[in-house]
Design an enzyme around this catalytic site. Structure first.
Site, PDB file in Angstrom:
ATOM      1  N   PRO A 288     -32.940 -10.899 -30.215  1.00 46.75           N
ATOM      2  CA  PRO A 288     -31.859 -12.136 -30.271  1.00 46.75           C
ATOM      3  C   PRO A 288     -30.390 -11.996 -30.778  1.00 46.75           C
ATOM      4  O   PRO A 288     -30.154 -11.113 -31.455  1.00 46.75           O
ATOM      5  CB  PRO A 288     -32.584 -12.966 -31.381  1.00 46.75           C
ATOM      6  CG  PRO A 288     -33.428 -11.999 -32.119  1.00 46.75           C
ATOM      7  CD  PRO A 288     -33.659 -10.675 -31.436  1.00 46.75           C
ATOM      8  N   GLY A 289     -29.627 -12.720 -30.120  1.00 45.62           N
ATOM      9  CA  GLY A 289     -28.426 -12.768 -30.552  1.00 45.62           C
ATOM     10  C   GLY A 289     -27.972 -14.011 -31.104  1.00 45.62           C
ATOM     11  O   GLY A 289     -27.884 -14.208 -32.324  1.00 45.62           O
TER      12      GLY A 289
ATOM     13  N   TYR B 273     -18.739 -22.309 -20.188  1.00 48.65           N
ATOM     14  CA  TYR B 273     -20.485 -22.762 -19.785  1.00 48.65           C
ATOM     15  C   TYR B 273     -20.457 -24.260 -20.139  1.00 48.65           C
ATOM     16  O   TYR B 273     -21.529 -24.943 -20.119  1.00 48.65           O
ATOM     17  CB  TYR B 273     -21.194 -21.866 -21.044  1.00 48.65           C
ATOM     18  CG  TYR B 273     -21.173 -20.849 -21.153  1.00 48.65           C
ATOM     19  CD1 TYR B 273     -21.655 -19.895 -19.996  1.00 48.65           C
ATOM     20  CD2 TYR B 273     -20.590 -20.089 -22.352  1.00 48.65           C
ATOM     21  CE1 TYR B 273     -21.791 -18.478 -20.202  1.00 48.65           C
ATOM     22  CE2 TYR B 273     -20.904 -18.689 -22.264  1.00 48.65           C
ATOM     23  CZ  TYR B 273     -21.314 -17.844 -21.407  1.00 48.65           C
ATOM     24  OH  TYR B 273     -21.330 -16.722 -21.364  1.00 48.65           O
TER      25      TYR B 273
ATOM     26  N   CYS C 103      -1.966 -23.066 -21.422  1.00 50.52           N
ATOM     27  CA  CYS C 103      -1.553 -23.506 -20.313  1.00 50.52           C
ATOM     28  C   CYS C 103      -2.482 -23.449 -19.334  1.00 50.52           C
ATOM     29  O   CYS C 103      -2.355 -22.763 -18.062  1.00 50.52           O
ATOM     30  CB  CYS C 103      -0.010 -23.172 -19.900  1.00 50.52           C
ATOM     31  SG  CYS C 103       1.169 -23.669 -21.156  1.00 50.52           S
ATOM     32  N   GLU C 104      -3.380 -24.206 -19.387  1.00 53.00           N
ATOM     33  CA  GLU C 104      -4.734 -24.308 -18.806  1.00 53.00           C
ATOM     34  C   GLU C 104      -5.493 -25.422 -19.236  1.00 53.00           C
ATOM     35  O   GLU C 104      -4.886 -26.156 -20.235  1.00 53.00           O
ATOM     36  CB  GLU C 104      -5.732 -23.170 -19.019  1.00 53.00           C
ATOM     37  CG  GLU C 104      -5.435 -21.959 -18.551  1.00 53.00           C
ATOM     38  CD  GLU C 104      -5.273 -21.293 -17.127  1.00 53.00           C
ATOM     39  OE1 GLU C 104      -6.031 -22.101 -16.383  1.00 53.00           O
ATOM     40  OE2 GLU C 104      -4.684 -20.492 -16.805  1.00 53.00           O
TER      41      GLU C 104
ATOM     42  N   TYR D 124     -21.145 -15.649 -29.429  1.00 52.03           N
ATOM     43  CA  TYR D 124     -20.171 -15.567 -28.451  1.00 52.03           C
ATOM     44  C   TYR D 124     -19.170 -16.236 -28.349  1.00 52.03           C
ATOM     45  O   TYR D 124     -18.487 -17.050 -27.289  1.00 52.03           O
ATOM     46  CB  TYR D 124     -21.107 -16.099 -27.023  1.00 52.03           C
ATOM     47  CG  TYR D 124     -22.406 -15.474 -26.815  1.00 52.03           C
ATOM     48  CD1 TYR D 124     -22.428 -13.960 -26.489  1.00 52.03           C
ATOM     49  CD2 TYR D 124     -23.664 -16.070 -27.159  1.00 52.03           C
ATOM     50  CE1 TYR D 124     -23.669 -13.372 -26.258  1.00 52.03           C
ATOM     51  CE2 TYR D 124     -24.829 -15.141 -27.105  1.00 52.03           C
ATOM     52  CZ  TYR D 124     -24.867 -13.625 -26.743  1.00 52.03           C
ATOM     53  OH  TYR D 124     -25.721 -13.173 -26.704  1.00 52.03           O
TER      54      TYR D 124
END
Ligand SMILES: *Cc1c(COP(=O)(O)O)cnc(C)c1O
Length: 413
Positions: free
Chosen positions: A270-271, A312, A338-339, A366
């Site tokens: 597991p992470g 995600y 700038c996105e 993550y």
């Protein structure tokens, strides 16, 4: 873990906004006690079998986190030779590191053999080359793809039919031919179906297939069931019932071992389960911006620090550390990149003023590991709270880090 109290939010017993003041925001903070309790919870659920937990360090790879998990008795799951090397530096015995790469060069796999770590192969072509090189002199684990759809999220489910991971369960005949012809010693079989297992029964279906596949290999030491343990990100979220899984799997595993003729070990890697909830990301609000459509809270951060919401569509719950008990209002929380880097849309948050500290929950897995330098922005610091004390475990970057590997040409004309 971020805990609300009457006097504001605490992490590992320390006031969260004081940590942001002391170390500077943006800032990642991890609560060691939460990692320990998650580790012990999983161990407890499988107390009646031989269990090995290998922490999937791609979730959070600070060497102190690795050392902490080592101190709890964990092994390590790695997906690159660099993760193997950091693991060795962190003090893991090579026998307690499993290398589970996908699509890497044979050179990288040979390097892992040199280090003496466990090697998990997920490609028949590479297995054949591995067998030709090592025969039965170096054991391997085989990654099977059972084609179980985990959770229905295409980006994080890796066990489905279109996935690039693993050797298909339908290629069993070919797999056995390669193993026999080249005298390969298979010491483990493995599956990892993705990061979003919603119900125990889906997981057990995959496990059943792995048990079936395992009978083809007489020299097994362990069965590795990967991960996919889900933790809650928002209220009402479906989390993996680890205790139920432990109970059902223990029964199935004991039956398998009786049929197999020997007691093997169960491994998990597991992470998210181990580190997600331990982490909190804290950043300041640079400005509020009222438009015709919404009120934006513009953060001193962006997808460069925390990309999961954009990558995600992940939900990260947001709390206002600076106004813990205020009336909630509706905001769109966005970054400075700038996105279109939207952390949260139409989110009810305790009333925000410019300069407030906002905290993002579930920022252990993550999050930092996916941080980057887009827009020439600097990666933030990381702090570990251990036994009631906060320790800096990574300094914030400076401009020198951005320029470090750039080679400036003398003449450009
Ligand atoms: C990423 C990964 C894991 C960890 O998955 P989580 O969802 O974080 O628990 C385990 N095994 C392998 C092979 C992985 O690639």
């Amino acid at each position: 873990m971020l805990i609300p109290t009457e006097n504001g939010y605490l992490i590992g017993g320390l006031p969260a906004s004081a940590l942001a003041e002391e170390f500077g925001a943006p800032l990642y903070v991890y609560d060691a006690a939460k990692i320990e309790s998650q580790y012990n919870r999983l161990k407890g659920a499988f107390k009646d079998v031989k269990l090995k937990i290998n922490y999937a360090c791609k979730a959070l790879n600070n060497i102190n986190i690795l050392r902490y998990l080592h101190s709890l008795g964990s092994g390590l799951d790695t997906v690159s030779i660099q993760e193997v090397e950091v693991g060795l530096k962190a003090g893991f015995d090579p026998a307690n590191i499993i290398f589970t790469p996908n699509g890497v060069s044979l050179e990288e796999i040979k390097q892992a053999v040199k280090y003496g770590v466990k090697v998990n192969i997920d490609n028949l072509s590479q297995l054949e080359q591995f067998g030709a090189l090592y025969g039965d002199s170096y054991p391997v684990c085989i990654r099977i793809n059972p084609h179980i759809m985990a959770g229905g999220h295409a980006k994080i489910s890796v066990g489905h039919i279109d996935s690039k991971f693993g050797i298909s369960i339908h290629q069993g005949r070919h797999l056995e031919r390669i193993v026999k012809s080249l005298n390969i010693r298979v010491e483990g079989v493995h599956m990892h179906t993705g990061s979003d297992i919603l119900d125990v029964d889906t997981f057990l279906k995959g496990a059943e297939l792995l048990f079936d596949a395992a009978h083809a290999f007489p020299d097994l030491k362990y069965l590795d069931f990967g991960s996919g343990f889900k933790v809650p990100y928002k209220e009402g979220d479906n989390a993996t019932n680890v205790e139920e899984l432990g109970e059902k799997m223990t029964a199935m595993f004991k039956e398998f071992c009786a049929n197999y003729g020997r007691d093997l070990e169960i491994e998990f890697e597991p992470g998210k389960f181990l580190v997600s909830e331990s982490g909190t990301f804290i950043a300041r609000v640079n400005a509020l911006k009222q438009t015709t459509a919404t009120v934006f809270a513009q953060m001193d951060s962006g997808m460069n620090h925390l990309i999961r919401p954009m990558f995600y569509d992940a939900y990260h719950h947001i709390e206002n550390l600076s106004n813990p008990n205020g009336k909630t209002r509706v905001y769109s929380v966005v970054g400075y990149i700038c996105e279109t880097d939207t952390f949260a849309l139409d989110r009810q948050i305790s009333e925000i003023s410019e300069g407030d500290y906002l905290a993002f929950r579930n920022a252990g897995a993550y999050c930092f590991t996916m941080a980057n330098n887009y827009n020439s922005r600097l990666k933030p610091a990381e702090v570990l709270v251990l036994n009631g004390e906060a320790h800096l475990i990574r300094k914030a970057e400076t401009l020198a880090d951005i320029l470090a590997n750039q080679v400036e040409l003398k003449e450009l004309r």
